[in-house]
Design a protein around this motif. Structure first.
Motif, PDB file in Angstrom:
ATOM      1  N   GLN A   1      75.807-111.050  61.993  1.00  0.00           N
ATOM      2  CA  GLN A   1      75.887-109.631  61.303  1.00  0.00           C
ATOM      3  C   GLN A   1      76.177-110.078  59.787  1.00  0.00           C
ATOM      4  OE1 GLN A   1      75.071-107.201  63.030  1.00  0.00           O
ATOM      5  NE2 GLN A   1      75.001-105.530  61.350  1.00  0.00           N
ATOM      6  N   VAL A   2      75.924-109.235  59.286  1.00  0.00           N
ATOM      7  CA  VAL A   2      76.361-109.731  58.024  1.00  0.00           C
ATOM      8  C   VAL A   2      77.059-108.419  57.409  1.00  0.00           C
ATOM      9  CG1 VAL A   2      75.626-109.822  55.397  1.00  0.00           C
ATOM     10  CG2 VAL A   2      74.184-110.876  56.904  1.00  0.00           C
ATOM     11  N   GLN A   3      78.309-108.607  56.929  1.00  0.00           N
ATOM     12  CA  GLN A   3      78.611-107.365  56.349  1.00  0.00           C
ATOM     13  C   GLN A   3      78.644-107.627  55.047  1.00  0.00           C
ATOM     14  OE1 GLN A   3      82.477-106.495  58.888  1.00  0.00           O
ATOM     15  NE2 GLN A   3      81.174-104.943  60.054  1.00  0.00           N
ATOM     16  N   LEU A   4      78.988-106.097  53.923  1.00  0.00           N
ATOM     17  CA  LEU A   4      79.405-106.413  52.228  1.00  0.00           C
ATOM     18  C   LEU A   4      80.136-104.816  53.223  1.00  0.00           C
ATOM     19  CD1 LEU A   4      75.285-106.037  51.199  1.00  0.00           C
ATOM     20  CD2 LEU A   4      77.837-108.343  51.465  1.00  0.00           C
ATOM     21  N   VAL A   5      81.155-104.731  51.951  1.00  0.00           N
ATOM     22  CA  VAL A   5      82.169-104.342  51.764  1.00  0.00           C
ATOM     23  C   VAL A   5      83.308-104.031  50.623  1.00  0.00           C
ATOM     24  CG1 VAL A   5      84.800-102.886  52.748  1.00  0.00           C
ATOM     25  CG2 VAL A   5      83.479-104.541  53.344  1.00  0.00           C
ATOM     26  N   GLU A   6      82.604-102.717  49.885  1.00  0.00           N
ATOM     27  CA  GLU A   6      82.264-102.629  48.747  1.00  0.00           C
ATOM     28  C   GLU A   6      84.424-102.121  48.141  1.00  0.00           C
ATOM     29  OE1 GLU A   6      78.132-100.956  48.768  1.00  0.00           O
ATOM     30  OE2 GLU A   6      80.100-100.707  49.892  1.00  0.00           O
ATOM     31  N   SER A   7      84.624-102.253  47.378  1.00  0.00           N
ATOM     32  CA  SER A   7      85.920-101.641  47.274  1.00  0.00           C
ATOM     33  C   SER A   7      86.469-101.520  45.349  1.00  0.00           C
ATOM     34  CB  SER A   7      87.356-102.545  47.211  1.00  0.00           C
ATOM     35  OG  SER A   7      87.689-104.050  46.582  1.00  0.00           O
ATOM     36  N   GLY A   8      87.451-100.716  44.872  1.00  0.00           N
ATOM     37  CA  GLY A   8      87.545-100.434  43.305  1.00  0.00           C
ATOM     38  C   GLY A   8      87.048 -99.811  42.437  1.00  0.00           C
ATOM     39  N   GLY A   9      86.575 -98.744  43.014  1.00  0.00           N
ATOM     40  CA  GLY A   9      85.441 -97.792  42.724  1.00  0.00           C
ATOM     41  C   GLY A   9      86.840 -96.557  41.970  1.00  0.00           C
ATOM     42  N   GLY A  10      87.242 -95.224  41.468  1.00  0.00           N
ATOM     43  CA  GLY A  10      87.585 -94.494  41.462  1.00  0.00           C
ATOM     44  C   GLY A  10      87.100 -94.338  39.639  1.00  0.00           C
ATOM     45  N   GLY A  16      86.908 -96.013  29.811  1.00  0.00           N
ATOM     46  CA  GLY A  16      88.099 -96.706  30.337  1.00  0.00           C
ATOM     47  C   GLY A  16      86.709 -98.284  31.198  1.00  0.00           C
ATOM     48  N   SER A  17      87.642 -98.588  32.014  1.00  0.00           N
ATOM     49  CA  SER A  17      86.433 -99.594  32.365  1.00  0.00           C
ATOM     50  C   SER A  17      86.977 -99.441  33.903  1.00  0.00           C
ATOM     51  CB  SER A  17      87.259-101.205  32.013  1.00  0.00           C
ATOM     52  OG  SER A  17      87.127-100.949  30.799  1.00  0.00           O
ATOM     53  N   LEU A  18      86.101-100.398  35.571  1.00  0.00           N
ATOM     54  CA  LEU A  18      87.027-100.484  35.947  1.00  0.00           C
ATOM     55  C   LEU A  18      86.018-101.660  37.021  1.00  0.00           C
ATOM     56  CD1 LEU A  18      85.744 -97.365  38.300  1.00  0.00           C
ATOM     57  CD2 LEU A  18      88.372 -97.938  37.741  1.00  0.00           C
ATOM     58  N   ARG A  19      86.272-102.482  37.625  1.00  0.00           N
ATOM     59  CA  ARG A  19      86.224-103.619  38.714  1.00  0.00           C
ATOM     60  C   ARG A  19      85.471-103.648  39.802  1.00  0.00           C
ATOM     61  NH1 ARG A  19      88.913-109.995  39.797  1.00  0.00           N
ATOM     62  NH2 ARG A  19      86.921-110.973  38.918  1.00  0.00           N
ATOM     63  N   LEU A  20      84.310-102.829  40.551  1.00  0.00           N
ATOM     64  CA  LEU A  20      84.414-102.993  41.691  1.00  0.00           C
ATOM     65  C   LEU A  20      83.723-104.702  42.524  1.00  0.00           C
ATOM     66  CD1 LEU A  20      81.283-100.818  41.353  1.00  0.00           C
ATOM     67  CD2 LEU A  20      83.714-100.776  41.689  1.00  0.00           C
ATOM     68  N   SER A  21      84.399-105.000  43.577  1.00  0.00           N
ATOM     69  CA  SER A  21      84.237-106.146  44.002  1.00  0.00           C
ATOM     70  C   SER A  21      83.593-105.564  45.508  1.00  0.00           C
ATOM     71  CB  SER A  21      85.858-106.539  44.687  1.00  0.00           C
ATOM     72  OG  SER A  21      86.273-106.803  43.549  1.00  0.00           O
ATOM     73  N   CYS A  22      82.653-106.495  46.152  1.00  0.00           N
ATOM     74  CA  CYS A  22      81.946-106.521  47.202  1.00  0.00           C
ATOM     75  C   CYS A  22      82.514-107.967  47.948  1.00  0.00           C
ATOM     76  CB  CYS A  22      80.503-106.139  46.742  1.00  0.00           C
ATOM     77  SG  CYS A  22      79.767-106.342  48.309  1.00  0.00           S
ATOM     78  N   ALA A  23      82.738-107.826  49.253  1.00  0.00           N
ATOM     79  CA  ALA A  23      83.330-108.484  50.094  1.00  0.00           C
ATOM     80  C   ALA A  23      82.235-109.119  50.953  1.00  0.00           C
ATOM     81  CB  ALA A  23      84.306-108.360  50.742  1.00  0.00           C
ATOM     82  N   ALA A  24      81.776-110.405  50.975  1.00  0.00           N
ATOM     83  CA  ALA A  24      80.733-110.047  52.194  1.00  0.00           C
ATOM     84  C   ALA A  24      80.946-111.474  53.316  1.00  0.00           C
ATOM     85  CB  ALA A  24      79.681-111.231  51.499  1.00  0.00           C
ATOM     86  N   SER A  25      81.207-110.971  54.413  1.00  0.00           N
ATOM     87  CA  SER A  25      81.260-111.750  56.159  1.00  0.00           C
ATOM     88  C   SER A  25      80.160-112.197  56.416  1.00  0.00           C
ATOM     89  CB  SER A  25      82.515-110.837  56.630  1.00  0.00           C
ATOM     90  OG  SER A  25      81.918-109.697  57.398  1.00  0.00           O
ATOM     91  N   GLY A  26      80.452-112.647  57.650  1.00  0.00           N
ATOM     92  CA  GLY A  26      78.278-112.931  58.290  1.00  0.00           C
ATOM     93  C   GLY A  26      77.745-113.940  57.659  1.00  0.00           C
TER      94      GLY A  26
END
Length: 125
Positions: A1-10, A16-26
């Motif tokens: 099972q593939v999971q993708l979890v984003e973070s870093g929004g705001g 300005g600047s933001l850096r989004l991340s997407c952690a993949a597992s599975g």
């Protein structure tokens, strides 16, 4: 099972600047490309940036020169560095992965079969 979890929004002010991340597992080792998409209220989902397994990148015209997509394969993480943000960048941002032969269809999203839950980016003027 593939999971993708984003973070870093705001919430940020224009410029300005933001850096989004997407952690993949599975079992995602066979993916051919990953991408960032966004959807604003009342608008269709649009492709923002794509990167393939050879680090070749593609950007939407609206973000070219401001956004940078990258990946860290050792960490199974996808990134989106967003600089000089504009109010029109306000949207829910999603990462997605495609494991077949249709990466060339980006910015269309139909062939991206794995999606995260999204992270909200709000840019005020």
């Amino acid at each position: 099972q593939v999971q993708l979890v984003e973070s870093g929004g705001g919430s940020v002010q224009a410029g300005g600047s933001l850096r989004l991340s997407c952690a993949a597992s599975g079992y995602i080792y066979n993916y051919n490309c990953m991408g960032w998409f966004r959807q604003a209220p009342g608008k269709e989902r649009e492709g923002v940036a794509k990167i393939d397994r050879y680090d070749s990148t593609t950007y939407a015209d609206s973000v070219e020169g401001r956004f940078t997509i990258s990946q860290d394969n050792a960490k199974n993480t996808l990134y989106l560095q967003m600089n000089n943000l504009k109010p029109e960048d306000t949207a829910m941002y999603y990462c997605a992965a495609h494991s077949g032969d249709y990466c060339y269809t980006f910015p269309r999203s139909a062939f991206f079969g794995y999606w995260g839950q999204g992270t909200q980016v709000t840019v005020s003027s």
